[in-house]
Design a protein around this motif. Structure first.
Motif, PDB file in Angstrom:
ATOM      1  N   THR A   5       0.710  -1.244   0.022  1.00 35.91           N
ATOM      2  CA  THR A   5      -0.407  -0.098   0.149  1.00 35.91           C
ATOM      3  C   THR A   5       0.390   0.859  -0.021  1.00 35.91           C
ATOM      4  O   THR A   5       2.637   1.372   0.924  1.00 35.91           O
ATOM      5  N   GLN A   6       1.037   2.249  -0.636  1.00 35.82           N
ATOM      6  CA  GLN A   6       1.231   2.967  -1.162  1.00 35.82           C
ATOM      7  C   GLN A   6       0.606   4.737  -0.820  1.00 35.82           C
ATOM      8  O   GLN A   6      -0.503   4.397  -1.737  1.00 35.82           O
ATOM      9  N   THR A   7       0.862   5.685   0.085  1.00 35.27           N
ATOM     10  CA  THR A   7      -0.324   6.444  -0.117  1.00 35.27           C
ATOM     11  C   THR A   7       0.867   8.132  -0.283  1.00 35.27           C
ATOM     12  O   THR A   7       2.167   7.889   0.604  1.00 35.27           O
ATOM     13  N   SER A  22       4.627   7.231   1.831  1.00 40.83           N
ATOM     14  CA  SER A  22       4.877   6.458   2.791  1.00 40.83           C
ATOM     15  C   SER A  22       4.779   4.659   1.505  1.00 40.83           C
ATOM     16  O   SER A  22       3.922   4.661   0.698  1.00 40.83           O
ATOM     17  N   CYS A  23       5.150   3.797   2.029  1.00 36.92           N
ATOM     18  CA  CYS A  23       4.956   2.422   2.202  1.00 36.92           C
ATOM     19  C   CYS A  23       4.723   1.321   2.627  1.00 36.92           C
ATOM     20  O   CYS A  23       5.730   1.740   3.989  1.00 36.92           O
ATOM     21  N   SER A  24       4.040   1.042   2.655  1.00 36.05           N
ATOM     22  CA  SER A  24       3.475  -0.281   3.619  1.00 36.05           C
ATOM     23  C   SER A  24       3.509  -1.262   2.978  1.00 36.05           C
ATOM     24  O   SER A  24       2.466  -1.575   1.760  1.00 36.05           O
ATOM     25  N   ARG A  73       7.712  -0.610   7.433  1.00 34.31           N
ATOM     26  CA  ARG A  73       7.006   0.479   6.530  1.00 34.31           C
ATOM     27  C   ARG A  73       7.878   1.507   6.581  1.00 34.31           C
ATOM     28  O   ARG A  73       8.294   1.698   7.198  1.00 34.31           O
ATOM     29  N   SER A  74       7.681   1.859   5.326  1.00 36.16           N
ATOM     30  CA  SER A  74       8.919   2.615   4.498  1.00 36.16           C
ATOM     31  C   SER A  74       8.352   4.263   4.177  1.00 36.16           C
ATOM     32  O   SER A  74       6.909   4.100   4.559  1.00 36.16           O
ATOM     33  N   LEU A  90       7.991   3.997  -6.933  1.00 35.62           N
ATOM     34  CA  LEU A  90       6.835   2.888  -6.991  1.00 35.62           C
ATOM     35  C   LEU A  90       7.046   2.308  -5.546  1.00 35.62           C
ATOM     36  O   LEU A  90       9.187   2.566  -5.876  1.00 35.62           O
ATOM     37  N   CYS A  91       6.686   1.581  -5.048  1.00 37.93           N
ATOM     38  CA  CYS A  91       7.495   0.997  -3.387  1.00 37.93           C
ATOM     39  C   CYS A  91       7.467  -0.710  -3.921  1.00 37.93           C
ATOM     40  O   CYS A  91       6.644  -1.171  -4.563  1.00 37.93           O
ATOM     41  N   ALA A  92       7.922  -1.539  -3.163  1.00 33.58           N
ATOM     42  CA  ALA A  92       8.227  -2.817  -4.044  1.00 33.58           C
ATOM     43  C   ALA A  92       8.437  -3.893  -2.610  1.00 33.58           C
ATOM     44  O   ALA A  92       9.856  -3.054  -1.827  1.00 33.58           O
ATOM     45  N   SER A  93       7.762  -4.254  -1.802  1.00 28.79           N
ATOM     46  CA  SER A  93       8.489  -5.367  -0.646  1.00 28.79           C
ATOM     47  C   SER A  93       8.681  -7.067  -1.857  1.00 28.79           C
ATOM     48  O   SER A  93       8.769  -7.361  -2.325  1.00 28.79           O
ATOM     49  N   SER A  94       9.558  -7.362  -0.329  1.00 30.68           N
ATOM     50  CA  SER A  94      10.395  -8.818  -0.308  1.00 30.68           C
ATOM     51  C   SER A  94       9.736  -9.027   0.821  1.00 30.68           C
ATOM     52  O   SER A  94      10.258  -8.470   1.031  1.00 30.68           O
ATOM     53  N   LEU A  95      10.199 -10.571   0.673  1.00 28.10           N
ATOM     54  CA  LEU A  95       9.932 -10.727   2.175  1.00 28.10           C
ATOM     55  C   LEU A  95      11.870 -11.017   2.909  1.00 28.10           C
ATOM     56  O   LEU A  95      11.442 -10.744   3.863  1.00 28.10           O
ATOM     57  N   ASN A  96      12.592 -11.456   2.128  1.00 23.80           N
ATOM     58  CA  ASN A  96      13.935 -10.940   2.529  1.00 23.80           C
ATOM     59  C   ASN A  96      14.859 -10.023   1.480  1.00 23.80           C
ATOM     60  O   ASN A  96      13.820  -8.866   1.051  1.00 23.80           O
ATOM     61  N   ALA A  97      15.856 -10.848   2.146  1.00 21.43           N
ATOM     62  CA  ALA A  97      16.388  -9.461   1.425  1.00 21.43           C
ATOM     63  C   ALA A  97      16.837  -9.950  -0.044  1.00 21.43           C
ATOM     64  O   ALA A  97      16.141 -10.801  -0.651  1.00 21.43           O
ATOM     65  N   PHE A  98      16.431  -8.275  -0.533  1.00 18.46           N
ATOM     66  CA  PHE A  98      16.250  -8.380  -2.107  1.00 18.46           C
ATOM     67  C   PHE A  98      16.460  -8.958  -3.101  1.00 18.46           C
ATOM     68  O   PHE A  98      16.332  -9.702  -4.101  1.00 18.46           O
ATOM     69  N   GLY A  99      17.851  -9.431  -2.828  1.00 16.57           N
ATOM     70  CA  GLY A  99      18.430  -9.926  -4.310  1.00 16.57           C
ATOM     71  C   GLY A  99      18.153 -12.243  -4.644  1.00 16.57           C
ATOM     72  O   GLY A  99      18.324 -12.671  -4.861  1.00 16.57           O
ATOM     73  N   ASN A 100      17.552 -12.161  -2.920  1.00 21.44           N
ATOM     74  CA  ASN A 100      17.123 -13.154  -2.631  1.00 21.44           C
ATOM     75  C   ASN A 100      15.401 -13.923  -3.425  1.00 21.44           C
ATOM     76  O   ASN A 100      15.130 -15.425  -2.738  1.00 21.44           O
ATOM     77  N   THR A 101      14.254 -12.737  -3.088  1.00 23.62           N
ATOM     78  CA  THR A 101      13.736 -12.791  -3.031  1.00 23.62           C
ATOM     79  C   THR A 101      12.798 -12.030  -3.877  1.00 23.62           C
ATOM     80  O   THR A 101      12.815 -11.196  -3.947  1.00 23.62           O
ATOM     81  N   GLU A 102      11.388 -12.727  -4.629  1.00 27.96           N
ATOM     82  CA  GLU A 102      10.864 -11.773  -5.769  1.00 27.96           C
ATOM     83  C   GLU A 102       9.735 -10.326  -5.081  1.00 27.96           C
ATOM     84  O   GLU A 102       9.747 -11.140  -3.799  1.00 27.96           O
ATOM     85  N   ALA A 103      10.394  -9.584  -5.567  1.00 30.63           N
ATOM     86  CA  ALA A 103       9.563  -8.014  -5.135  1.00 30.63           C
ATOM     87  C   ALA A 103       8.307  -8.151  -6.320  1.00 30.63           C
ATOM     88  O   ALA A 103       6.926  -8.366  -6.644  1.00 30.63           O
ATOM     89  N   PHE A 104       6.901  -7.430  -4.935  1.00 30.94           N
ATOM     90  CA  PHE A 104       5.652  -7.296  -5.643  1.00 30.94           C
ATOM     91  C   PHE A 104       5.792  -5.379  -4.999  1.00 30.94           C
ATOM     92  O   PHE A 104       5.956  -4.834  -3.752  1.00 30.94           O
TER      93      PHE A 104
END
Lengths: 114, 109
Positions: A5-7, A22-24, A73-74, A90-104
């Motif tokens: 969620t971005q606001t 803001s990015c949740s 939150r960032s 755009l903000c993207a989140s990933s489960l772990n450190a970015f290089g290891n998992t895909e970003a949403f």
């Protein structure tokens, strides 16, 4: 499961002002990264935060800064806005450190500087 | 310098007309290649991750493949709802995600 969620979704600011976006992230995701998207340059990496620490940074001036809170939150801040800062952020989140998992990605914040 | 180039920039297809999008890359220590779909006014939507040459992934009408220098996104019998911009991105050995400028696909009924 809620997505990223971005606001706010839209912002209009005047040159010289500053702005905070803001990015949740998705619940449980610990990494948040930020991108600037413009028609001419495409998607460009700004920075990544993981567990409240900046892990990586792109080639943007110091006017662009960010931080991450303990709940993952960032926020991204741009000071002394210029006309060229008009873009989709755009903000993207990933489960772990970015290089290891895909970003949403979130829907983005459309910033217009006049 | 790490670089990602997508071609063509734009592609117009008739419904049912299969085609391929190309993503060529030069990157220091490829750690992964991603395909995303982006609709106007929205954030990119994750499609695939590929990690090593020879790997293939499929999802509905889409199939992604990877070689040592490029990746292809094959679209079989596309429908109008497949119209979007398709973005390719790579992660280098500094963990930065580098995007190409995308291929804008239009599928006409």
């Amino acid at each position: 499961k809620a997505g990223v969620t971005q606001t706010p979704r839209y912002l209009i600011k005047t040159r010289g002002q500053q702005v905070t976006l803001s990015c949740s992230p998705i619940s449980g995701h610990r990494s948040v990264s930020w991108y600037q998207q413009t028609p001419g340059q495409g998607l460009q990496f700004l920075f990544e935060y993981f567990s409240e620490t900046q892990r990586n940074k792109g080639n943007f001036p110091g006017r662009f800064s960010g931080r991450q809170f303990s709940n993952s939150r960032s926020e991204m801040n741009v000071s002394t806005l210029e006309l060229g800062d008009s873009a989709l952020y755009l903000c993207a989140s990933s489960l772990n450190a970015f290089g290891n998992t895909e970003a949403f990605f979130g829907q983005g914040t459309r910033l217009t500087v006049v | 310098e790490d670089q990602v180039t997508q071609s063509p920039e734009a592609l117009r297809l008739q419904e049912g007309e299969s085609s391929s999008l190309n993503c060529s890359y030069t990157v220091s220590g490829l750690r992964g290649l991603f395909w995303y779909r982006q609709d106007p006014g929205k954030g990119p939507e994750f499609l695939f991750t590929l990690y090593s040459a020879g790997e293939e992934k499929e999802k509905e009408r889409l199939k992604a493949t990877l070689t040592k220098k490029e990746s292809f996104l094959h679209i079989t019998a596309p429908k109008p709802e497949d119209s979007a911009t398709y973005l390719c991105a790579v992660i280098d050995n500094t963990d930065k995600l580098i995007f190409g400028t995308g291929t804008r696909l239009q599928v006409f009924p």
